[in-house]
Design an enzyme around this catalytic site. Structure first.
Site, PDB file in Angstrom:
ATOM      1  N   ASP A 195      -1.192   8.174 -11.007  1.00 28.21           N
ATOM      2  CA  ASP A 195      -1.553   7.101 -11.932  1.00 28.21           C
ATOM      3  C   ASP A 195      -2.525   6.126 -11.292  1.00 28.21           C
ATOM      4  O   ASP A 195      -3.487   5.698 -11.906  1.00 28.21           O
ATOM      5  CB  ASP A 195      -0.297   6.349 -12.380  1.00 28.21           C
ATOM      6  CG  ASP A 195       0.670   7.285 -13.090  1.00 28.21           C
ATOM      7  OD1 ASP A 195       0.193   8.064 -13.937  1.00 28.21           O
ATOM      8  OD2 ASP A 195       1.868   7.259 -12.782  1.00 28.21           O
ATOM      9  N   HIS A 220      -9.356  -9.114 -11.579  1.00 33.84           N
ATOM     10  CA  HIS A 220      -9.622  -7.718 -11.928  1.00 33.84           C
ATOM     11  C   HIS A 220      -8.694  -6.781 -11.158  1.00 33.84           C
ATOM     12  O   HIS A 220      -8.300  -7.081 -10.036  1.00 33.84           O
ATOM     13  CB  HIS A 220     -11.086  -7.369 -11.638  1.00 33.84           C
ATOM     14  CG  HIS A 220     -12.006  -7.770 -12.753  1.00 33.84           C
ATOM     15  ND1 HIS A 220     -13.341  -8.022 -12.563  1.00 33.84           N
ATOM     16  CD2 HIS A 220     -11.766  -7.957 -14.074  1.00 33.84           C
ATOM     17  CE1 HIS A 220     -13.886  -8.343 -13.727  1.00 33.84           C
ATOM     18  NE2 HIS A 220     -12.951  -8.315 -14.655  1.00 33.84           N
ATOM     19  N   ASP A 222      -9.206  -4.117  -9.575  1.00 30.16           N
ATOM     20  CA  ASP A 222      -9.634  -3.650  -8.252  1.00 30.16           C
ATOM     21  C   ASP A 222      -9.479  -4.739  -7.187  1.00 30.16           C
ATOM     22  O   ASP A 222      -9.817  -4.535  -6.026  1.00 30.16           O
ATOM     23  CB  ASP A 222     -11.075  -3.105  -8.289  1.00 30.16           C
ATOM     24  CG  ASP A 222     -12.094  -4.129  -8.764  1.00 30.16           C
ATOM     25  OD1 ASP A 222     -11.745  -4.944  -9.640  1.00 30.16           O
ATOM     26  OD2 ASP A 222     -13.238  -4.119  -8.265  1.00 30.16           O
ATOM     27  N   HIS A 284     -18.448 -14.493 -13.189  1.00 32.54           N
ATOM     28  CA  HIS A 284     -18.212 -13.045 -13.174  1.00 32.54           C
ATOM     29  C   HIS A 284     -17.711 -12.671 -14.565  1.00 32.54           C
ATOM     30  O   HIS A 284     -17.650 -13.524 -15.451  1.00 32.54           O
ATOM     31  CB  HIS A 284     -17.185 -12.746 -12.067  1.00 32.54           C
ATOM     32  CG  HIS A 284     -16.876 -11.298 -11.864  1.00 32.54           C
ATOM     33  ND1 HIS A 284     -17.842 -10.326 -11.878  1.00 32.54           N
ATOM     34  CD2 HIS A 284     -15.697 -10.649 -11.625  1.00 32.54           C
ATOM     35  CE1 HIS A 284     -17.264  -9.148 -11.660  1.00 32.54           C
ATOM     36  NE2 HIS A 284     -15.966  -9.318 -11.509  1.00 32.54           N
ATOM     37  N   ASP A 338     -21.075  -8.883  -2.623  1.00 32.07           N
ATOM     38  CA  ASP A 338     -20.951  -7.835  -3.646  1.00 32.07           C
ATOM     39  C   ASP A 338     -22.188  -6.929  -3.714  1.00 32.07           C
ATOM     40  O   ASP A 338     -23.294  -7.407  -3.927  1.00 32.07           O
ATOM     41  CB  ASP A 338     -20.759  -8.579  -4.985  1.00 32.07           C
ATOM     42  CG  ASP A 338     -20.590  -7.663  -6.181  1.00 32.07           C
ATOM     43  OD1 ASP A 338     -20.678  -6.440  -6.026  1.00 32.07           O
ATOM     44  OD2 ASP A 338     -20.356  -8.200  -7.288  1.00 32.07           O
ATOM     45  N   HIS A 511     -21.913  -8.065 -12.523  1.00 34.08           N
ATOM     46  CA  HIS A 511     -22.295  -8.100 -11.106  1.00 34.08           C
ATOM     47  C   HIS A 511     -23.771  -8.451 -10.937  1.00 34.08           C
ATOM     48  O   HIS A 511     -24.612  -8.059 -11.741  1.00 34.08           O
ATOM     49  CB  HIS A 511     -22.009  -6.749 -10.452  1.00 34.08           C
ATOM     50  CG  HIS A 511     -20.559  -6.393 -10.436  1.00 34.08           C
ATOM     51  ND1 HIS A 511     -19.719  -6.757  -9.412  1.00 34.08           N
ATOM     52  CD2 HIS A 511     -19.794  -5.748 -11.348  1.00 34.08           C
ATOM     53  CE1 HIS A 511     -18.495  -6.329  -9.680  1.00 34.08           C
ATOM     54  NE2 HIS A 511     -18.508  -5.713 -10.851  1.00 34.08           N
ATOM     55  N   HIS A 533     -17.913  -4.129  -1.460  1.00 36.74           N
ATOM     56  CA  HIS A 533     -17.792  -3.776  -2.876  1.00 36.74           C
ATOM     57  C   HIS A 533     -18.901  -2.822  -3.307  1.00 36.74           C
ATOM     58  O   HIS A 533     -19.771  -3.184  -4.103  1.00 36.74           O
ATOM     59  CB  HIS A 533     -17.819  -5.059  -3.727  1.00 36.74           C
ATOM     60  CG  HIS A 533     -17.111  -4.927  -5.047  1.00 36.74           C
ATOM     61  ND1 HIS A 533     -17.682  -4.295  -6.126  1.00 36.74           N
ATOM     62  CD2 HIS A 533     -15.896  -5.346  -5.459  1.00 36.74           C
ATOM     63  CE1 HIS A 533     -16.843  -4.344  -7.146  1.00 36.74           C
ATOM     64  NE2 HIS A 533     -15.741  -4.968  -6.768  1.00 36.74           N
TER      65      HIS A 533
HETATM   66 ZN   LIG Z   1     -14.427  -5.791  -8.154  1.00 35.41          ZN
HETATM   67 ZN   LIG Z   2     -14.477  -8.060 -10.728  1.00 35.99          ZN
END
Ligand SMILES: [Zn+2]
Ligand SMILES: [Zn+2]
Length: 677
Positions: A195, A220, A222, A284, A338, A511, A533
């Site tokens: 999963d 988020h 992640d 973001h 990022d 982003h 990232h």
């Molecule tokens: Zn992220």
């Molecule tokens: Zn994010």
């Protein structure tokens, strides 16, 4: 950059906003971006530049301010500013005799209304950033790399490098650890039955008594999706913004995990052991995103994880350019930034543009409108609500993820829900079609999501009808393209008009693109740079971008998950690694599916299975007592090919000679049977 005219002699601080700031060779110079003056730059001030090279990077803040003012006035009066002896170090951690000798500091402030003869050496950096500046940076680096210090500060990415997902970074000073984020990734092809995937956090488990806190950037998956599992093993306070903690709390409750959640606001600083962590606002695709400056005795690490420079954010809360520039001005040892969109030229578009597209679509649609996006995309849902309000439509929220988000963000004040706009999904059929909007999950074609079930006609409450307009307000994450395309096909088949193309203006990325990344690098001017990232090529290109802006190649570091980046006040190096990898989550089990199980699942996906069983005795008269029985799956259709099964049984019996059964070497017998069959 637009520049306002400032009166001569105004305090330097007042000018900071209107001036472009450079940090070259230890000279803090605020310059006017004026092309004509760039030309003269090369010839002027060469001697000062050489003298200024030795200026210490870390200075007493108060003295710095004084230096600024005096130096600036001196320059405006047309004479060179007096060199100031300065041996004040913020910290005496590093016992390096070479650092104790008095050094010269040079400060120059050039006001916005410069005279033609007032030029700065750094202006040529702007004139040709790709050529001359690179050499100059290198000289600086060579001079400074002559000094040492202990490598007491470590940055260890446990996830998020070489991938977009499961971000987790350890920052360690001596023995003390803070962890930035704890995200998850979705399983890749071939991870059957898995999963979720989270970073291998055994390093944290090993050092669990030294983990002083988790600091979160935004909500988020992640970045926070792994925490419900990690926090079961490691008890430490979790710092984050209101919405981030609000959404995390929902996950923790669901997983029955208790945690000490501590709310922090932008521009707030918390002291965690030897670290002072200062949070600042970013923009973001989710509200309440923050970057952080981790001040350590060695220097400041600036973490600017997921961000874009949205100049017209939906919630009116802007990225904190002022604070980031100020931190850059003071001196940043290492920047983590990022890399997701480093391959995209230009600037990212503002989230607000999506709202205009929504309104256009909502006005012209004759029937119902069904919008899908990520459940976490609060701003996107906000714009659906506003567009619905303006076009007199009611909104039904479908899907657990989406309903949870609305239930959490609404009361916390992150979602402006117009009065009486929300309706129960069961009510949509009692309203005229042109009065209905449905928001649902499924923008990635997830099998159990709202939209996917609607597309396959399997949704209990929403049946797609001819005349419906479906807006897919997201781009497929790499790997999901096929399933999304299939969903779109099914929706068209049911008679819906599906708007999913990029050109429709219904999605923008959260982003930063190339120019924004450059802007950040220019604002911060870090000594060292570590792209985060992103997949490897993104990290590589981001490092290259920094080099093109003048950063020496040896000051940019592309790491793999698990590698250790060590820092002293002057140096930075990759040195060794810690355990890293992935932990697979299958249902409720964490880590109980390992590589062996996954290998079996992969084998089953490619071939069938045959199970042969028989009972025998090796006593007195060795013989088969029962069987053999043969069961198979994914091999042949047994009913039609009974003769093959019969043949296999005969061969198995033939192998079981009394000698072999008496011998009792079951392992050999098993192998022989496997080979024969
Ligand atoms: Zn992220
Ligand atoms: Zn994010």
């Amino acid at each position: 950059m637009n520049e306002e005219k400032k009166p001569q002699g105004s305090a330097p601080d007042n000018n900071i906003r209107t001036l472009h700031t450079e940090r070259i060779k230890g000279v803090d110079v605020m310059v006017n971006r004026d092309i004509e003056k760039m030309m003269a730059a090369e010839q002027t001030d060469t001697k000062d530049r050489v003298r200024a090279v030795d200026a210490p990077e870390v200075k007493n803040e108060k003295k710095q301010a004084n230096g600024n003012a005096e130096g600036g006035q001196a320059h405006r009066r047309g004479r060179k500013p007096a060199a100031r002896p300065n041996n004040t170090e913020q910290n005496s951690e590093v016992k390096d005799s070479t650092e104790r000798r008095p050094r010269k500091t040079k400060k120059v402030i050039i006001n916005a209304n410069l005279n033609d003869d007032q030029v700065s050496p750094s202006q040529s950096f702007i004139a040709n950033p790709l050529a001359s500046s690179q050499n100059r940076y290198r000289q600086v680096s060579q001079v400074k790399s002559g000094k040492g210090g202990e490598y007491r500060l470590k940055v260890i990415p446990l996830g998020g490098l070489g991938e977009v997902g499961k971000n987790m970074t350890v920052i360690q000073y001596g023995e003390d650890i803070i962890v930035v984020d704890g995200g998850l990734a979705f399983p890749e092809d071939g991870m059957f039955g898995i999963d979720l995937v989270i970073p291998d956090y055994s390093y944290l488990v090993e050092h669990r008594n030294n983990v002083l806190g988790f600091c979160l950037t935004h909500a988020h998956e992640d970045h926070i999706g792994g925490l419900p599992y990690v926090l079961k093993d490691i008890q430490a306070p979790v710092y984050g913004s209101t919405l981030t903690l609000g959404l995390l709390k929902g996950k923790l409750v669901e997983n029955k995990v208790n945690a000490d959640l501590r709310q922090v606001a932008p521009r707030e600083e918390v002291e965690i052991g030897p670290f002072k962590v200062e949070f600042f606002r970013l923009t973001h695709s989710i509200p309440d995103s923050m970057g952080m400056a981790v001040h350590t005795p060695v220097g400041t690490i600036l973490i600017v994880s997921d961000f874009k420079m949205d100049m017209s954010p939906i919630d009116g809360k802007f990225m904190d350019f002022g604070r980031i520039s100020a931190l850059g001005e003071k001196g940043v040892l290492l920047l983590l930034s990022d890399s997701t969109n480093v391959e995209k030229e230009g600037f990212s578009e503002s989230e607000r543009t999506v709202g205009y597209s929504f309104e256009k679509i909502f006005y012209s649609a004759k029937g119902r409108i069904i919008v899908t996006s990520f459940a976490s995309h609060v701003h996107r849902v906000q714009q659906v609500l506003w567009a619905a309000e303006r076009t007199n439509r009611k909104v039904a929220v479908v899907g657990r993820g989406m309903q949870n988000m609305v239930a959490i963000s609404g009361p916390l004040g992150y979602l402006d829900i117009p009065p009486n706009i929300l309706i129960d999904i069961d009510k949509i059929n009692s309203l005229p079609a042109e009065k209905v909007v449905v928001i649902t999950t499924g923008s990635q074609g997830e099998p159990l999501s709202g939209l996917t079930r609607m597309a396959s006609g399997a949704h209990r409450q929403v049946q797609i009808l001819p005349g419906d307009t479906v807006v897919i307000s997201a781009t497929p994450i790499p790997g999901n393209e096929r399933t999304v395309a299939k969903t779109v096909d099914n929706l068209f088949r049911l008679g819906a008009n599906v708007i999913h193309e990029r050109s429709a203006g219904i999605h923008v990325s959260g982003h930063a693109c190339k120019e924004e990344l450059k802007m950040l690098l220019n604002m911060v001017k870090p000594r060292f740079f570590m792209p985060i990232h992103g997949e490897y090529r993104m990290l590589y290109k981001h490092a290259l971008l920094a080099q093109q802006l003048g950063m020496p190649e040896e000051n940019t570091f592309i790491l793999e998950n698990g590698q250790i980046l060590e820092l002293s006040r002057r140096h930075c190096r990759i040195n060794g690694s810690v355990a890293s990898g992935i932990v697979l989550i299958d249902g409720l089990g964490v880590g109980d599916v390992g590589n062996t199980v996954l290998k079996d699942r992969r084998l089953f996906s490619e071939s069938g299975v045959i199970v042969l069983s028989l009972i025998y005795t090796k006593q007195k008269k060795p013989r088969i007592i029962a069987g053999p029985e043969i069961y198979s799956r994914g091999f042949i259709f047994e009913k039609e090919y009974e003769h093959i099964i019969g043949e296999m049984k005969e061969k198995a019996v033939a192998l079981c000679t009394p000698e072999k059964l008496a011998d009792g070497n079951i392992h050999d017998l098993r192998n022989q049977m496997r080979n024969t069959l």
